[in-house]
Design an enzyme around this catalytic site. Structure first.
Site, PDB file in Angstrom:
ATOM      1  N   ASP A   1      91.496  30.362  -4.797  1.00 39.57           N
ATOM      2  CA  ASP A   1      90.123  30.646  -4.398  1.00 39.57           C
ATOM      3  C   ASP A   1      89.755  29.818  -3.169  1.00 39.57           C
ATOM      4  O   ASP A   1      89.763  28.583  -3.227  1.00 39.57           O
ATOM      5  CB  ASP A   1      89.164  30.336  -5.553  1.00 39.57           C
ATOM      6  CG  ASP A   1      87.734  30.711  -5.209  1.00 39.57           C
ATOM      7  OD1 ASP A   1      87.426  31.917  -5.265  1.00 39.57           O
ATOM      8  OD2 ASP A   1      86.936  29.813  -4.870  1.00 39.57           O
TER       9      ASP A   1
ATOM     10  N   TYR B   1      84.766  26.133   3.541  1.00 38.95           N
ATOM     11  CA  TYR B   1      85.465  24.933   3.063  1.00 38.95           C
ATOM     12  C   TYR B   1      86.193  24.221   4.202  1.00 38.95           C
ATOM     13  O   TYR B   1      86.530  23.040   4.082  1.00 38.95           O
ATOM     14  CB  TYR B   1      86.472  25.281   1.965  1.00 38.95           C
ATOM     15  CG  TYR B   1      85.885  25.885   0.704  1.00 38.95           C
ATOM     16  CD1 TYR B   1      84.507  25.888   0.470  1.00 38.95           C
ATOM     17  CD2 TYR B   1      86.710  26.460  -0.258  1.00 38.95           C
ATOM     18  CE1 TYR B   1      83.974  26.447  -0.682  1.00 38.95           C
ATOM     19  CE2 TYR B   1      86.177  27.027  -1.419  1.00 38.95           C
ATOM     20  CZ  TYR B   1      84.814  27.019  -1.621  1.00 38.95           C
ATOM     21  OH  TYR B   1      84.301  27.588  -2.757  1.00 38.95           O
TER      22      TYR B   1
ATOM     23  N   LYS C   1      85.512  33.860   1.169  1.00 35.22           N
ATOM     24  CA  LYS C   1      84.068  34.127   1.126  1.00 35.22           C
ATOM     25  C   LYS C   1      83.450  34.143   2.522  1.00 35.22           C
ATOM     26  O   LYS C   1      83.799  33.327   3.377  1.00 35.22           O
ATOM     27  CB  LYS C   1      83.370  33.060   0.273  1.00 35.22           C
ATOM     28  CG  LYS C   1      83.982  32.900  -1.118  1.00 35.22           C
ATOM     29  CD  LYS C   1      83.333  31.780  -1.914  1.00 35.22           C
ATOM     30  CE  LYS C   1      84.137  31.456  -3.160  1.00 35.22           C
ATOM     31  NZ  LYS C   1      85.329  30.624  -2.867  1.00 35.22           N
TER      32      LYS C   1
ATOM     33  N   HIS D   1      79.320  34.465   0.012  1.00 36.76           N
ATOM     34  CA  HIS D   1      79.308  33.112  -0.555  1.00 36.76           C
ATOM     35  C   HIS D   1      77.955  32.758  -1.193  1.00 36.76           C
ATOM     36  O   HIS D   1      77.895  32.217  -2.303  1.00 36.76           O
ATOM     37  CB  HIS D   1      79.662  32.097   0.539  1.00 36.76           C
ATOM     38  CG  HIS D   1      80.202  30.817   0.029  1.00 36.76           C
ATOM     39  ND1 HIS D   1      81.125  30.065   0.733  1.00 36.76           N
ATOM     40  CD2 HIS D   1      79.971  30.124  -1.104  1.00 36.76           C
ATOM     41  CE1 HIS D   1      81.428  28.969   0.036  1.00 36.76           C
ATOM     42  NE2 HIS D   1      80.725  28.984  -1.069  1.00 36.76           N
TER      43      HIS D   1
END
Length: 315
Positions: free
Chosen positions: A45, A50, A75, A106
């Site tokens: 994931d 990130y 996302k 997201h």
């Protein structure tokens, strides 16, 4: 180690245990992904926000596991709601793949794409620079276009309340395959889970063990159930509990031994937990332990229970 699988509403098969990569540092995440895949994980994931997808891609290649055997999720970030394909293309390039198995929105919040920061644009008063004129239904159309182009196999939501889903579903050509949420022993979101089931949307749990130094890991009810079944740790019960409720779990770790035990322990607990155990665990939050750990100061009401709305300037 074979994983447990779930079927999405479009027939796609997804491993029910995935490796989360949020807050995994770039120099750690490549090794974590490589180790997870070698240990038997087949679901990773990720997210554009990130900032570590290039390293995730390095870990994928280093593992030697063929791309088509790994379920990869990423996302769409808030500053790209008007430019879905642009965000997706960056993710694909960073991961080193030509497609995603699953692409999520997201947060159901669009931010100023021309603001003062590419990830978190801020207003002069210190509030997040949200584009409140943007319609989330238009974001979803952009997501659907990526399926039609063959760049993603499935699309879904993340951090969507029933209120937000009720807004997009009437005009959606493609029903979200999943909704990724903060779900754990202390934030079970039971009513929302019932709603998702009625719409054939599979729930995914991020932070299934809570936060760093989580009180969940010493919870008396979960610990007692772990001891009763001879399980190695309370975390096994926390993960197995969610699996037993048909929730995909995404525990995050960069520690090899913990990466392995999250997989094996979750499966072991899933195989031994009884309906009575699940009933006890379902009642823990309502017994006075309800707690969310992830509540970014968006300053707008997302429609979730147990999320007190504070104006951004108050935080």
């Amino acid at each position: 180690m074979a994983s447990h699988f779930t079927t999405l509403n479009n027939g796609q098969i997804i491993p029910a245990i995935g490796l989360g990569t949020w807050q995994s540092k770039p120099n750690e995440v490549a090794r974590a992904v490589e180790h997870a895949l070698k240990a038997g994980y087949r679901h990773i994931d990720c997210a554009w926000a990130y900032g570590n997808e290039k390293e995730v891609g390095e870990g994928l290649r280093a593992s030697g596991v063929p791309r088509e055997e790994v379920f990869i999720t990423s996302k769409l970030w808030g500053t790209y709601h008007k430019r879905v394909e642009e965000c997706l293309d960056q993710t694909l390039a960073n991961l080193g793949t030509t497609y995603l198995d699953l692409y999520l929105v997201h947060w159901p919040i669009a931010m100023n794409p021309n603001g003062n920061h590419p990830v978190m644009p801020m207003r002069p008063n210190g509030n997040r620079d949200i584009d409140e004129s943007w319609d989330i239904r238009d974001t979803w159309k952009g997501m659907e276009a990526m399926v039609k182009k063959g760049k993603v196999k499935s699309i879904g939501a993340s951090n969507f309340s029933q209120t937000v889903l009720d807004k997009i579903l009437p005009t959606a050509e493609i029903i979200p395959a999943v909704n990724q949420l903060e779900i754990h022993l202390y934030n079970p979101q039971l009513e929302l889970l019932d709603y998702l089931k009625s719409k054939k949307i599979v729930p995914q749990a991020y932070s299934p063990l809570g936060s760093t130094n989580s009180p969940l890991l010493t919870d008396e009810s979960a610990t007692e159930i772990a001891k009763k079944h001879g399980l190695k740790s309370t975390s096994d019960v926390l993960l197995g509990y969610l699996l037993a409720k048909d929730i995909i779990v995404l525990p995050k770790s960069v520690t090899p031994s913990r990466i392995e035990s999250n997989l094996t322990g979750a499966l072991e607990a899933y195989s031994v937990l009884t309906p009575e155990d699940i009933k006890v665990l379902d009642g823990v939050a309502a017994g006075g332990k309800q707690k969310r750990f992830i509540m970014p100061p968006w300053g707008i009401d997302l429609g979730f229970d147990n999320w007190p709305l504070l104006k951004q300037s108050e935080q």
